[in-house]
Scaffold this motif. Structure first.
Motif, PDB file in Angstrom:
ATOM      1  N   THR A   1       0.867  -1.185   0.000  1.00 34.14           N
ATOM      2  CA  THR A   1       0.000   0.000   0.000  1.00 34.14           C
ATOM      3  C   THR A   1       0.893   1.221   0.000  1.00 34.14           C
ATOM      4  O   THR A   1       1.809   1.337   0.824  1.00 34.14           O
ATOM      5  CB  THR A   1      -0.909   0.016   1.234  1.00 34.14           C
ATOM      6  OG1 THR A   1      -1.797  -1.101   1.178  1.00 34.14           O
ATOM      7  CG2 THR A   1      -1.740   1.290   1.268  1.00 34.14           C
TER       8      THR A   1
ATOM      9  N   LEU B   1       1.296   5.501  -0.053  1.00 34.55           N
ATOM     10  CA  LEU B   1       0.644   6.713   0.438  1.00 34.55           C
ATOM     11  C   LEU B   1       1.400   7.920  -0.092  1.00 34.55           C
ATOM     12  O   LEU B   1       2.610   8.043   0.134  1.00 34.55           O
ATOM     13  CB  LEU B   1       0.619   6.719   1.964  1.00 34.55           C
ATOM     14  CG  LEU B   1      -0.006   7.925   2.679  1.00 34.55           C
ATOM     15  CD1 LEU B   1      -0.599   7.515   4.026  1.00 34.55           C
ATOM     16  CD2 LEU B   1       1.002   9.060   2.912  1.00 34.55           C
TER      17      LEU B   1
ATOM     18  N   GLY C   1       6.279   2.647   8.522  1.00 31.51           N
ATOM     19  CA  GLY C   1       6.254   2.819   7.075  1.00 31.51           C
ATOM     20  C   GLY C   1       7.646   3.020   6.515  1.00 31.51           C
ATOM     21  O   GLY C   1       8.609   3.286   7.242  1.00 31.51           O
TER      22      GLY C   1
ATOM     23  N   TRP D   1       3.847   0.550   2.725  1.00 29.58           N
ATOM     24  CA  TRP D   1       3.802  -0.522   3.719  1.00 29.58           C
ATOM     25  C   TRP D   1       3.663  -1.845   2.965  1.00 29.58           C
ATOM     26  O   TRP D   1       3.108  -1.880   1.882  1.00 29.58           O
ATOM     27  CB  TRP D   1       2.605  -0.340   4.651  1.00 29.58           C
ATOM     28  CG  TRP D   1       2.773   0.781   5.631  1.00 29.58           C
ATOM     29  CD1 TRP D   1       3.108   0.687   6.947  1.00 29.58           C
ATOM     30  CD2 TRP D   1       2.577   2.179   5.373  1.00 29.58           C
ATOM     31  NE1 TRP D   1       3.166   1.938   7.523  1.00 29.58           N
ATOM     32  CE2 TRP D   1       2.833   2.875   6.575  1.00 29.58           C
ATOM     33  CE3 TRP D   1       2.230   2.926   4.230  1.00 29.58           C
ATOM     34  CZ2 TRP D   1       2.737   4.251   6.682  1.00 29.58           C
ATOM     35  CZ3 TRP D   1       2.144   4.299   4.327  1.00 29.58           C
ATOM     36  CH2 TRP D   1       2.399   4.952   5.542  1.00 29.58           C
TER      37      TRP D   1
ATOM     38  N   ALA E   1      -1.457   2.013   6.520  1.00 26.65           N
ATOM     39  CA  ALA E   1      -1.389   3.273   5.781  1.00 26.65           C
ATOM     40  C   ALA E   1      -2.528   4.205   6.173  1.00 26.65           C
ATOM     41  O   ALA E   1      -2.334   5.417   6.348  1.00 26.65           O
ATOM     42  CB  ALA E   1      -1.416   2.988   4.277  1.00 26.65           C
TER      43      ALA E   1
ATOM     44  N   ILE F   1      -4.109   7.116  -1.280  1.00 22.72           N
ATOM     45  CA  ILE F   1      -3.646   5.796  -0.843  1.00 22.72           C
ATOM     46  C   ILE F   1      -4.146   4.740  -1.819  1.00 22.72           C
ATOM     47  O   ILE F   1      -5.340   4.687  -2.128  1.00 22.72           O
ATOM     48  CB  ILE F   1      -4.151   5.472   0.581  1.00 22.72           C
ATOM     49  CG1 ILE F   1      -3.660   6.527   1.577  1.00 22.72           C
ATOM     50  CG2 ILE F   1      -3.682   4.084   1.009  1.00 22.72           C
ATOM     51  CD1 ILE F   1      -4.181   6.321   2.987  1.00 22.72           C
TER      52      ILE F   1
END
Length: 639
Positions: free
Chosen positions: A377, A379, A422, A436, A452, A484
């Motif tokens: 994921t 961000l 992270g 992540w 996240a 995200i």
């Protein structure tokens, strides 16, 4: 009649001469003047058991009489080595001097000699003898191979004399710390210092040359690279390609042991064309740190590094007696460069990983950082309207103040990312890209999407005091925008040897970036991809589907979701009822029921920015009916 010589290690190396009336002077550098006129019979392959001026052969009918050169008893030079029967070394018998040969007879010089001499009728006789292994090359070759691969504990060898031991101890105590171990900044400088030190650190040895070399098995033509400048070695010094290739071809289990070649034992190895002049011995030691888990040091390109030492004017001391001292130096150098390499990796990792993640990752373990694909994921976080604020700055002080404020924003966001385990992969002005789900060893949390989103919520909470009032919208907006996205990406270490960089690639990464930019249209701080939103089910997070958007640069449309945040954090503050009403309106929108969509949206609060946005889209399509085949996507032209 011919007199011939054949080298045991390579029977293709052979010389012969027709013997008539003149004497034949035998040796590595025979002196034809000392025994009257004659024919020089020079041994070209460097068999050092054969003296430079060893013997003279004279023909008497069909026989040949060979006699060693007489040495004056007052001369410091030793007498030439005796004649022995031409047999494997363990079965050789010493022969009389002078030696009388009949046709077909042969002999060797020295008990460990590597050259056979023959007195024959013709060269054809020599070929027949060699085809029957008359030079005894094969048995000796097998013996040499066994000795080369044997395990020898070189630390358990005869000690040096007391003076030499005291000399080396003094060097270790007084000169090594100052001249080698301290004050260096780069590996090359350390290697230069160590090589200069070792060239004068071996008692009784002259003509010493030292190099630190990295071996590369992928290039047999150039199997090594010297890792530092040649500051004080001979101008013609160059490590032997032949010897280093032997190390490369060995089994991995042999990589950590010392490798020694001496003129007394390895004539072929030390008489090749890679040497200028005669080498007495060569030692190649791997750079490895001592301990129960001894490991070979590798440079930044993954190549094993060796300490290479050779001497051309050795004392009577065996090369083996210097191994403990050289091993100590190599282990110290290995420890220093390994520690520096690990620290460099740790320093570089500090820009991307939190302290907790760095502790979790194996210290200095770059293997976990190699480029790979992983389910992650990502961000994207950017400061809202920072470019516009910077454009309005006029004076230098205003510009610097804005940049300092942006730097404080990035620092605060970065710390929050680190606090939530992270990985930061990039900084772009006042923006941060984090992820992540990678590296694989970074933890056991499976729901990286939740990590996240938790991070995004914490950023919103921490920056709630930075809300900015928008006069046009008459609303307080968050000081940031976040996108995200979840899915499979390519991620890992990129960049140069000097500067590591963590990069990520793929459509998932690009879509996360587009979501951050779409926040401008919806005036909400956090947007999510459908994959991210699906992973939040049952986690107590409030999300709503906003639209079906086709971002700039994408071939098709994707659902876009809002992470609903409280209004005091700059979010829409939509209640569960409001979310239900909005998503019903969106359903009518996708079915081209523009009027019913507008009616439902009118029930939502006026400050609900996404509702106002969707209402404008419904009004547009009410006036401009989309074409057949329209799937409900709204095209975004901005990135």
């Amino acid at each position: 009649m011919i007199f011939a010589a054949v080298f045991h290690d390579d029977t293709e190396q052979r010389i012969y001469v027709d013997v008539e009336d003149h004497p034949v002077h035998i040796g590595r550098r025979p002196d034809t003047g000392s025994g009257g006129p004659g024919v020089p019979f020079l041994i070209p392959w460097g068999d050092r058991v054969i003296n430079r001026n060893h013997s003279v052969a004279r023909r008497e009918g069909d026989c040949l009489v060979v006699e060693r050169v007489t040495v004056d008893t007052d001369s410091p030079r030793s007498a030439p080595n005796p004649f022995y029967s031409n047999a494997p070394s363990e079965h050789r018998l010493k022969l009389e001097d002078p030696l009388r040969l009949s046709p077909g007879d042969s002999f060797v010089i020295g008990a460990q000699g590597r050259t056979s001499f023959f007195w024959l009728h013709s060269i054809d006789d020599l070929e027949r003898l060699l085809s029957g292994n008359g030079a005894h090359s094969e048995p000796r070759h097998r013996e040499f191979q066994r000795n080369e691969s044997a395990e020898v504990d070189y630390d358990q060898v005869a000690e040096l004399d007391e003076y030499s031991m005291r000399f080396q101890l003094k060097l270790l105590q007084s000169e090594l710390p100052e001249k080698v171990l301290t004050g260096w900044t780069e590996e090359e400088e350390l290697f230069v210092r160590a090589s200069d030190f070792l060239q004068s650190a071996l008692p009784g040895q002259k003509g010493v040359s030292v190099a630190f070399v990295a071996l590369r098995a992928d290039d047999p033509a150039e199997p090594f690279e010297v890792l530092h400048a040649n500051t004080s070695s001979r101008a013609d010094f160059r490590p032997s390609r032949t010897l280093l290739l032997q190390i490369i071809k060995e089994k991995p289990s042999a990589a950590l042991r010392p490798h020694i070649w001496s003129s007394e034992e390895n004539f072929a190895a030390l008489s090749g064309r890679s040497f200028v002049g005669q080498i007495d011995w060569v030692i190649a030691l791997p750079l490895s740190s001592p301990g129960d888990e001894e490991s070979l040091y590798q440079d930044a390109r993954g190549r094993p590094v060796y300490l290479y030492v050779e001497t051309r004017q050795a004392s009577n001391a065996s090369a083996r007696v210097f191994v403990p001292f050289l091993r100590l130096i190599s282990s110290l150098i290995s420890s220093l460069v390994s520690a520096r390499q690990k620290q460099r990796v740790q320093d570089q990792m500090s820009a991307y990983f939190s302290p907790a993640l760095r502790r979790h990752l194996k210290e200095g373990d770059e293997e976990a950082l190699k480029l790979t694909t992983a389910e992650c994921t990502v961000l994207f976080c950017d400061r809202r309207a920072s470019s516009r604020v910077l454009e309005k700055a006029i004076s230098d002080e205003e510009i610097l103040e804005t940049l300092r404020d942006n730097q404080a924003f990035v620092s605060e966001v970065s710390q929050i990312v680190f606090d939530h385990d992270g990985v930061i992969t990039d900084f772009a002005g006042d923006g941060v890209l984090a992820l992540w789900g990678w590296p694989a060893s970074a933890g056991s949390v499976s729901n990286h999407a939740l990590q996240a989103v938790d991070t995004a919520e914490f950023i919103a909470q921490r920056l709630a005091n930075r809300l900015e009032h928008d006069e046009e919208l008459n609303a307080s907006l968050a000081a940031f925008r976040i996108g995200i996205s979840t899915g499979r990406i390519a991620v890992g270490k990129t960049g140069t040897e000097q500067q590591m960089h963590i990069s990520c690639f793929g459509s998932v990464v690009n879509f996360g970036s587009r979501l951050e930019g779409l926040g401008k249209q919806f005036h909400v701080p956090v947007l999510l991809s459908e994959e991210t939103a699906n992973l939040l089910k049952g986690e107590g997070k409030r999300v709503r589907e906003l639209c079906y958007m086709k971002p700039a640069g994408f071939e098709k449309g994707y659902p876009v979701y809002e992470l609903v945040l409280p209004r005091e954090y700059g979010g829409s503050g939509a209640t569960p009822e409001h979310i239900t009403t909005y998503e019903q309106a969106l359903g009518h929108f996708l079915q081209r029921q523009w009027t019913r969509c507008r009616e439902l949206l009118a029930e939502l609060p006026a400050e609900d920015a996404p509702a106002r946005w969707l209402a404008r889209q419904a009004d547009y399509f009410l006036a401009n009916e989309p074409p057949d085949g329209w799937a409900g996507e709204i095209v975004s032209l901005t990135k």
